[in-house]
Design a protein around this motif. Sequence first.
Motif, mmCIF file in Angstrom:
data_model
loop_
_atom_site.group_PDB
_atom_site.id
_atom_site.type_symbol
_atom_site.label_atom_id
_atom_site.label_comp_id
_atom_site.label_asym_id
_atom_site.label_seq_id
_atom_site.Cartn_x
_atom_site.Cartn_y
_atom_site.Cartn_z
ATOM 1 N N LEU A 244 18.882 -48.448 38.585
ATOM 2 C CA LEU A 244 18.207 -49.695 38.944
ATOM 3 C C LEU A 244 17.871 -49.740 40.429
ATOM 4 N N VAL A 245 18.738 -49.162 41.261
ATOM 5 C CA VAL A 245 18.458 -48.987 42.692
ATOM 6 C C VAL A 245 18.749 -47.542 43.055
ATOM 7 N N ALA A 246 18.267 -47.131 44.229
ATOM 8 C CA ALA A 246 18.334 -45.712 44.589
ATOM 9 C C ALA A 246 19.625 -45.310 45.280
ATOM 10 N N SER A 247 20.298 -46.259 45.950
ATOM 11 C CA SER A 247 21.480 -45.878 46.728
ATOM 12 C C SER A 247 22.497 -47.016 46.749
ATOM 13 N N LYS A 248 23.739 -46.663 47.102
ATOM 14 C CA LYS A 248 24.783 -47.684 47.210
ATOM 15 C C LYS A 248 24.457 -48.670 48.320
ATOM 16 N N GLY A 249 23.853 -48.161 49.394
ATOM 17 C CA GLY A 249 23.486 -49.050 50.491
ATOM 18 C C GLY A 249 22.495 -50.106 50.057
ATOM 19 N N GLU A 250 21.493 -49.670 49.292
ATOM 20 C CA GLU A 250 20.513 -50.626 48.786
ATOM 21 C C GLU A 250 21.176 -51.615 47.837
ATOM 22 N N ALA A 251 22.109 -51.110 47.015
ATOM 23 C CA ALA A 251 22.804 -51.984 46.072
ATOM 24 C C ALA A 251 23.591 -53.053 46.824
ATOM 25 N N ARG A 252 24.307 -52.632 47.862
ATOM 26 C CA ARG A 252 25.110 -53.603 48.621
ATOM 27 C C ARG A 252 24.220 -54.636 49.306
ATOM 28 N N ARG A 253 23.095 -54.165 49.849
ATOM 29 C CA ARG A 253 22.185 -55.104 50.518
ATOM 30 C C ARG A 253 21.623 -56.124 49.528
ATOM 31 N N MET A 254 21.312 -55.658 48.344
ATOM 32 C CA MET A 254 20.764 -56.582 47.341
ATOM 33 C C MET A 254 21.829 -57.557 46.848
ATOM 34 N N VAL A 255 23.067 -57.073 46.721
ATOM 35 C CA VAL A 255 24.158 -57.978 46.337
ATOM 36 C C VAL A 255 24.345 -59.033 47.417
ATOM 37 N N ASP A 256 24.361 -58.596 48.674
ATOM 38 C CA ASP A 256 24.521 -59.545 49.789
ATOM 39 C C ASP A 256 23.393 -60.569 49.810
ATOM 40 N N GLY A 257 22.192 -60.134 49.400
ATOM 41 C CA GLY A 257 21.042 -61.036 49.408
ATOM 42 C C GLY A 257 20.909 -61.856 48.140
ATOM 43 N N GLY A 258 21.838 -61.661 47.201
ATOM 44 C CA GLY A 258 21.809 -62.448 45.969
ATOM 45 C C GLY A 258 20.741 -62.014 44.984
ATOM 46 N N GLY A 259 20.321 -60.749 45.048
ATOM 47 C CA GLY A 259 19.223 -60.295 44.202
ATOM 48 C C GLY A 259 19.627 -59.450 43.012
ATOM 49 N N LEU A 260 20.963 -59.270 42.782
ATOM 50 C CA LEU A 260 21.421 -58.483 41.646
ATOM 51 C C LEU A 260 22.304 -59.327 40.732
ATOM 52 N N TYR A 261 22.169 -59.088 39.421
ATOM 53 C CA TYR A 261 22.874 -59.903 38.437
ATOM 54 C C TYR A 261 23.556 -58.996 37.415
ATOM 55 N N LEU A 262 24.710 -59.440 36.971
ATOM 56 C CA LEU A 262 25.423 -58.771 35.888
ATOM 57 C C LEU A 262 25.604 -59.771 34.752
ATOM 58 N N ASN A 263 25.062 -59.453 33.588
ATOM 59 C CA ASN A 263 25.124 -60.342 32.425
ATOM 60 C C ASN A 263 24.583 -61.738 32.729
ATOM 61 N N GLY A 264 23.552 -61.765 33.565
ATOM 62 C CA GLY A 264 22.894 -63.023 33.890
ATOM 63 C C GLY A 264 23.548 -63.814 34.997
ATOM 64 N N VAL A 265 24.650 -63.331 35.536
ATOM 65 C CA VAL A 265 25.375 -64.033 36.605
ATOM 66 C C VAL A 265 25.147 -63.292 37.911
ATOM 67 N N ARG A 266 24.752 -64.036 38.946
ATOM 68 C CA ARG A 266 24.470 -63.408 40.240
ATOM 69 C C ARG A 266 25.732 -62.802 40.822
ATOM 70 N N LEU A 267 25.605 -61.569 41.284
ATOM 71 C CA LEU A 267 26.723 -60.888 41.930
ATOM 72 C C LEU A 267 26.860 -61.377 43.361
ATOM 73 N N SER A 268 28.091 -61.614 43.755
ATOM 74 C CA SER A 268 28.347 -62.066 45.129
ATOM 75 C C SER A 268 28.922 -60.923 45.949
ATOM 76 N N ALA A 269 28.852 -61.070 47.247
ATOM 77 C CA ALA A 269 29.337 -60.021 48.139
ATOM 78 C C ALA A 269 30.833 -59.819 47.919
ATOM 79 N N GLY A 270 31.286 -58.613 48.145
ATOM 80 C CA GLY A 270 32.699 -58.300 47.962
ATOM 81 C C GLY A 270 32.860 -57.034 47.148
ATOM 82 N N LYS A 271 34.096 -56.629 46.973
ATOM 83 C CA LYS A 271 34.374 -55.373 46.275
ATOM 84 C C LYS A 271 34.535 -55.618 44.777
ATOM 85 N N ARG A 272 33.478 -56.060 44.166
ATOM 86 C CA ARG A 272 33.466 -56.353 42.738
ATOM 87 C C ARG A 272 33.519 -55.051 41.940
ATOM 88 N N THR A 273 34.364 -55.013 40.939
ATOM 89 C CA THR A 273 34.392 -53.871 40.039
ATOM 90 C C THR A 273 34.043 -54.343 38.627
#
Length: 459
Positions: A401-430
Motif C-alpha cells: 500500500l505504501v513503498a517504505s516504513k518512513g512513508e507509512a509512519r508519515r501517513m500514520v502521523d498525518g491521519g491518512g492510514l486506516y485499519l478496518n475502517g479505524v484511523r491509525l494513530s501515531a505510536g508503536k501500534r502492532t
Amino acid sequence: MSDEAPMSGAPPGDLFAELQWRDLVHTATEELPAVLAREKLTGYIGFDPSAASLHVGSLLPVMGLARLQRFGHAPIAIVGGGTGMIGDPSGKTQERQLLTKEQIEQNLLGIRAQLEPFLDFGAAQNPARIVNNADWLTTVGLTDFLRDVGKYFTVNAMLAKESVKRRMGGGGDEAAGESDGISFTEFSYMLLQAYDFLELYDRYGCRLQMGGSDQWGNIVAGIDLIRRLRAPADEGRGPKAEKRAALAFGLVFPLVTNAQGTKFGKTEAGAVWLDPRLTSPFRFYQFWLNTDDRDVVTYLKYFTWLDEQQVGELAELVRTDAARREAQRRLAREVTSMVHGPSALAAAERATKVLFGGDVAGLAANEIEEIFSEAPSSSIGADALGGDGMPVADLIVASGLVASKGEARRMVDGGGLYLNGVRLSAGKRTVTTDDAVDGRFLVLRKGQKNHHLVRIAEA
C-alpha cells in the motif's frame, strides 16, 4: 411499495394513463385504453425458464403484472415450460441451446419463488396465477395442432417477422452477432405463443397479453388467432356489418437500454440476477446505485412504485445537484427492498458505507471478502501476527500500500492510514490475529478510496 398505488381487488383505475406517464407504452391495440378503464381484464406475460433465476431485465414485465393487479385486474404469469424447450428467436442472432425437461422444471421452481413477492396469489378478488404452458403444449398432437392452429398462419407473414428476417441470411459470423440461420423449431415459436393466448382465453378468460416490444408480432398473432377461432360465426360479415368488437388486446413495453449503449443488466461480472445466491443483495444494490444520471429517472419510472410527483422531485435533483446522487440512492433502496426485503437492504447499505470508508465492525468475513473482492489484496501468514504481533508500518509496507516504513509512519502521523475502517494513530501500534475479521481478513485503507485486503493464511 407505494401505499398510494391501488391494491388488488380495487375498482379499475386508469392503468393505461399510469403506464403512459411512466413511458411504459411502446405499442398497444387501439381499443385497450377504453377497455382497461371500464372493465376488469385478465392479462398475462410469459417468462423464459432458460435460467434458474430471473434477472434485472425481467423486472420490467414483473412490475407490469404487479401494476395490472394493483389497478384491479387479474395477472397471469406463464412460465414457459413448453416454449422453453423450443426457444423464442426474438432478439436472438443464434439458436439457443435446448434444455432438458428436468432442467426446465428446476428453473420453474426458482422463478416462481421470485414472482411471489410481487404478486398476490391469495387475493380475494383477481388473484394472480402462475401457469406452465407445458400443461397443454406437451399434450397436443402434432397433426391436431397443424390442423387447428397452423392453417391460420401463412409462411409469408411469418417470414416478414423482424426476428425471423434477421436470422434468415445464414452463414453469419457469430462473433460479429450475425445470423447463422433459423431452425424450423424456432420458426414455429410464433404459433406456439399464439396458441398459449388462445388457451388462456379459453381457460381463464384472459384477454390481454403484455411483453417487450420485440414480442409485438407474436402478440398480434395470438389476437388474430382468438378472433378467427372464437368470434361469433356471423359477426362482421356482409357489406353493412358493424366493425367487430375486439376479443383480445395487446400492449408492449419499450426494451430497456442504458445510456452507455450496453445491454441493460449486463456488467463486467455478467448478468445481474434476482436470486441472491447468484447476485448478492450488496452487488444488486451497487448495480442500481451506479446508474448513469442519464438513465436514473427512466429507471425510477420503470422499476419503482414512486408516484409522478416523487419521481419529478428526484428528476429535479438530478438536473440541479447530480453530484448528490440522491436519485440513484432512492432507486437502489426501492428496488433492493422490493426484491430482497428490508433486512437485505440494510445489510447492503451497511456494506456500502464500509466500501466508502466506514468501520468494518459487525461484518462477517464473507461480507468483507465480497465488499472488497475487486480491491488489491495480499496474503500474510498467521504466524507473522502471533505473539506481540507485527508493527503496523511493516504490515502496510508488506501489503504494498505504501513503498517504505518512513512513508507509512508519515501517513500514520498525518491521519491518512486506516485499519478496518479505524484511523491509525501515531505510536508503536502492532497488529495481531485478534484484529482480523473472523481471523481471516484485515482491511487497510490509504486516504478515502485506496483499499487493500490482507488475507490471513493459516500457519
